[in-house]
Design an enzyme around this catalytic site. Structure first.
Site, PDB file in Angstrom:
ATOM      1  N   GLU A 112       0.862  -1.193   0.000  1.00 19.88           N
ATOM      2  CA  GLU A 112       0.000   0.000   0.000  1.00 19.88           C
ATOM      3  C   GLU A 112       0.891   1.233   0.000  1.00 19.88           C
ATOM      4  O   GLU A 112       1.549   1.535   1.003  1.00 19.88           O
ATOM      5  CB  GLU A 112      -0.886   0.016   1.254  1.00 19.88           C
ATOM      6  CG  GLU A 112      -1.813  -1.183   1.400  1.00 19.88           C
ATOM      7  CD  GLU A 112      -3.179  -0.985   0.739  1.00 19.88           C
ATOM      8  OE1 GLU A 112      -3.425   0.103   0.174  1.00 19.88           O
ATOM      9  OE2 GLU A 112      -3.984  -1.925   0.803  1.00 19.88           O
TER      10      GLU A 112
HETATM   11 ZN   LIG Z   1      -6.782  -1.151  -3.105  1.00 20.36          ZN
END
Ligand SMILES: [Zn+2]
Length: 295
Positions: free
Chosen positions: A264
């Site tokens: 992320e």
């Molecule tokens: Zn995502």
């Protein structure tokens, strides 16, 4: 409001950049498509490195529409790798690197251009019925309102998603792999049997690797996560009971037994601001080399 975002990373912009790389690095980069989205956009797959190598790795991005900065990052990583391999790097990576920078081009088009980003009348009509917000700037799903990263067969049945019908996010679909974009990924993965897969998402600066896998698969995945953590400085998250399943990484781990990790990128809410890109690039530019070195 959309004008500013149009300057960001659309499917068309990406296509132009990839074709430019094809021209500049002829013979070292290959391009094809692993399928077409519901609104008829190509789901591009790039291969760089040694195309016929036994070792293969897959990088994917933008399975969530609003996370299109991950597509930009992957194309830049591709360019950076080609530069390194063709203009001075003296390492010989015997790996085929497969890249699908934008798994969900329709979702990205919705974020960029709103309903006008969708071309098919029947999709448009349905989208206007299911949208809950003023605009589509933060749309995660595909053009049918399915959250593609909840549409894979990994605890899909057990997963009670927050939305029971098509929506901007968090609706898992009528059955696993109900969507053409999901199918494109599973078909490719079953065919190529990668040694590792990396799914880029935004945001949070964290790394997910743990899906309860055991033994060597667990050790190999952990090793992969550690290299990524050491390179980016992102936090490695252990445990998986609080994380929603049925994502690509989960399926690749559970069904295909492939060491697979989610990264992320970025700090802000998605879509990330362009201002974040330089820092994201600094943290992620050496990821490929560092992963390939341990493969
Ligand atoms: Zn995502």
């Amino acid at each position: 409001m959309y004008n500013e975002r149009i300057l960001q990373y659309e499917h068309e912009t990406m296509g132009k950049e990839i074709r430019d790389l094809l021209y500049r690095y002829q013979g070292n980069i290959w391009l094809d498509s692993v399928g077409r989205s519901f609104d008829d956009r190509e789901i591009y797959r790039i291969i760089v490195g040694n195309r016929t190598a036994e070792k293969k790795i897959l990088f994917t991005g933008a399975i969530h529409g609003r996370e299109y900065m991950t597509a930009k990052l992957l194309v830049k990583q591709t360019e950076h790798f080609l530069q390194y391999m063709c203009e001075g790097g003296n390492e010989d990576f015997d790996v085929a690197v497969h890249v699908i920078p934008m798994v969900n081009p329709d979702g990205a088009a919705l974020c960029h251009r709103g309903i006008e980003g969708i071309r098919k009348k029947e999709l448009k009509e349905k989208l206007l019925k299911i949208k809950e917000k003023e605009d589509f700037v933060r749309w995660k799903s595909n053009a049918r309102g399915v959250d593609l990263n909840r549409n894979f067969d990994a605890f899909w049945k057990e997963y009670s998603c927050e939305k029971q019908k098509p929506s901007a996010e968090k609706y898992k679909g009528a059955y696993p792999e109900s969507e053409v974009e999901t199918k494109a990924l599973t078909r490719l993965t079953r065919k190529e049997k990668f040694q590792a897969t990396i799914s880029y998402h935004s945001s949070g600066e964290v790394i997910y690797w743990d899906f309860g896998q055991q033994g060597k698969l667990r050790e190999d995945t952990k090793k992969l996560a550690k290299v990524i953590g050491d390179t980016t400085g992102y936090e490695i998250i252990d445990g998986w009971d609080k994380i929603a399943p049925a994502g690509y990484k989960d399926w690749a781990l559970l069904e295909m037994k492939i060491p697979s990790v989610t990264i992320e990128i970025g700090k802000g809410d998605s879509p990330l601001s362009e201002n974040e890109f330089p820092e994201i690039w600094e943290k992620n530019k050496d990821i490929w080399k560092n992963i390939l070195r341990i493969m």
